[in-house]
Write a protein that holds these residues in place. Sequence first.
Motif, short mmCIF file in Angstrom:
data_model
loop_
_atom_site.label_atom_id
_atom_site.label_comp_id
_atom_site.label_asym_id
_atom_site.label_seq_id
_atom_site.Cartn_x
_atom_site.Cartn_y
_atom_site.Cartn_z
N THR A 54 0.85 -1.19 0.00
CA THR A 54 0.00 0.00 0.00
C THR A 54 0.88 1.24 0.00
OG1 THR A 54 -1.69 -1.18 1.25
CG2 THR A 54 -1.84 1.22 1.22
N MET A 55 0.71 2.09 -1.01
CA MET A 55 1.58 3.26 -1.14
C MET A 55 0.82 4.58 -1.08
SD MET A 55 4.19 1.95 -4.13
CE MET A 55 5.20 3.43 -3.99
N PHE A 56 -0.45 4.61 -1.42
CA PHE A 56 -1.16 5.88 -1.58
C PHE A 56 -2.37 6.02 -0.67
CE2 PHE A 56 0.81 4.80 -5.71
CZ PHE A 56 1.78 5.80 -5.72
N ASN A 57 -2.44 5.17 0.36
CA ASN A 57 -3.51 5.27 1.35
C ASN A 57 -2.90 5.14 2.74
OD1 ASN A 57 -6.02 5.32 -0.33
ND2 ASN A 57 -5.21 3.34 -1.02
N LEU A 59 -2.42 3.81 6.54
CA LEU A 59 -2.53 2.47 7.12
C LEU A 59 -2.81 2.59 8.61
CD1 LEU A 59 0.48 0.88 5.23
CD2 LEU A 59 -1.92 0.29 4.91
N TYR A 60 -3.65 1.70 9.11
CA TYR A 60 -4.08 1.76 10.50
C TYR A 60 -3.75 0.46 11.22
CZ TYR A 60 -6.66 5.77 8.75
OH TYR A 60 -6.99 6.97 8.16
N LEU A 61 -3.12 0.58 12.38
CA LEU A 61 -2.75 -0.57 13.20
C LEU A 61 -3.49 -0.49 14.52
CD1 LEU A 61 -0.68 -3.00 13.58
CD2 LEU A 61 0.76 -1.32 14.77
N VAL A 72 -1.97 -9.86 19.46
CA VAL A 72 -2.63 -9.87 18.16
C VAL A 72 -2.91 -8.44 17.72
CG1 VAL A 72 -4.63 -10.64 16.82
CG2 VAL A 72 -3.67 -12.11 18.62
N TYR A 73 -2.44 -8.10 16.51
CA TYR A 73 -2.68 -6.79 15.92
C TYR A 73 -3.38 -6.95 14.58
CZ TYR A 73 0.74 -5.01 19.28
OH TYR A 73 1.41 -4.67 20.43
N ALA A 74 -4.33 -6.08 14.31
CA ALA A 74 -4.98 -6.01 13.00
C ALA A 74 -4.43 -4.80 12.27
CB ALA A 74 -6.49 -5.89 13.16
N PHE A 75 -4.14 -4.99 10.98
CA PHE A 75 -3.53 -3.93 10.17
C PHE A 75 -4.35 -3.75 8.91
CE2 PHE A 75 0.41 -2.35 7.78
CZ PHE A 75 0.38 -1.10 8.39
N SER A 76 -4.51 -2.53 8.49
CA SER A 76 -5.41 -2.25 7.36
C SER A 76 -4.79 -2.53 6.00
CB SER A 76 -5.88 -0.79 7.41
OG SER A 76 -4.78 0.10 7.27
N GLY A 77 -3.54 -2.99 5.96
CA GLY A 77 -2.86 -3.20 4.69
C GLY A 77 -2.91 -4.62 4.19
N THR A 78 -2.05 -4.89 3.23
CA THR A 78 -1.93 -6.21 2.60
C THR A 78 -1.09 -7.13 3.48
OG1 THR A 78 0.13 -5.67 1.45
CG2 THR A 78 -1.94 -5.05 0.35
N ASP A 81 2.34 -5.74 3.59
CA ASP A 81 2.33 -4.58 4.49
C ASP A 81 2.45 -5.03 5.94
OD1 ASP A 81 1.96 -2.66 2.46
OD2 ASP A 81 -0.22 -2.77 2.60
N CYS A 82 1.75 -6.11 6.30
CA CYS A 82 1.77 -6.60 7.68
C CYS A 82 3.18 -7.00 8.09
CB CYS A 82 0.82 -7.79 7.84
SG CYS A 82 -0.93 -7.36 7.71
N VAL A 83 3.88 -7.70 7.21
CA VAL A 83 5.25 -8.13 7.53
C VAL A 83 6.17 -6.92 7.65
CG1 VAL A 83 7.23 -9.49 6.72
CG2 VAL A 83 4.90 -10.39 6.47
N LYS A 84 6.03 -5.97 6.73
CA LYS A 84 6.85 -4.77 6.80
C LYS A 84 6.57 -3.98 8.08
CE LYS A 84 7.43 -4.03 1.81
NZ LYS A 84 8.90 -4.08 1.79
N MET A 85 5.31 -3.86 8.45
CA MET A 85 4.96 -3.16 9.68
C MET A 85 5.61 -3.83 10.88
SD MET A 85 3.54 -1.19 11.87
CE MET A 85 2.67 -0.01 10.82
N ALA A 86 5.59 -5.16 10.90
CA ALA A 86 6.17 -5.89 12.02
C ALA A 86 7.68 -5.68 12.11
CB ALA A 86 5.84 -7.37 11.90
N PHE A 87 8.37 -5.90 11.02
CA PHE A 87 9.84 -5.83 11.04
C PHE A 87 10.37 -4.40 11.13
CE2 PHE A 87 9.66 -10.21 9.54
CZ PHE A 87 10.77 -10.77 10.16
#
Length: 263
Positions: A54-57, A59-61, A72-78, A81-87
């Motif tokens: 996701t590049m143009f919207n 993102l919500y965690l 447990v976390y819910a993320f609004s991306g793909t 995106d979830c793996v990138k958010m985590a790392f």
Amino acid sequence: MKNESTQERLILVTNDDGYGSKGIRAAVEVARRFGRVVVVAPECMQSGMSQAITMFNPLYLRRVSQEEGVEVYAFSGTPVDCVKMAFDYLLKDRCVDLVISGVNHGSNSAVNVLYSGTMGAAIEGSFYGCPSVGLSVADHSPDADFEGAVYYGERIVRAVLETDLERPLCLNVNIPMGEPREIRGVRVCRQNRGYWREEFFRHEDPHGREYFWLSGAFVNHEPEATDTDEWALDHGYVSVVPVQVDLTDYARMPSLRRALMSE
């Protein structure tokens, strides 16, 4: 029984079916046997997203729950995106020992590995130098039985964590339908050569605007081959395919050099 180092490990779990899916609960069941678990998974279904980001919207965690050993976390991306958010954010100051993506409702064998959000997330995890395992069960139904996936998922994850396997490491694991006692064992396989042939069904909405539903069927180009993931699943085995991201067709390079680089 947990070994002494289990509590020191950190396992990241994600998927493409959403944080509330039955499959991710099975993945957490596997993961928590080996250490502390952090789940970062899509807020809603993200199947078929492959490596999309996701590049143009925005993102919500949000944190969904926390209990002993599992966040447990819910993320609004793909899924990626979830793996990138985590790392890169949530766990950036911690060492992640393993990524588990799944358990997916439906097989990701053959060419499905290229479309799969489950495998997109697993492949992304391997980019961080972390061993990653994508788990899928060959059953698309919402009430799929994940007992076999948990049993063999634990066996494969244990081997990955306790064996000195070269990195980067990403495994595409597909489990056939059935209870563990009905599954014949594990086969290390190659990816089957086959493709989806789609069909679009045209309809009209009440305003006369046309719309389409996509359907299709998988065409196996080598049904007699006995060393592929499709054969393994069809014959009751768990298929394990080591996945690499280098898509270079090395066998094609000599002929291309002759055709394109000759004087």
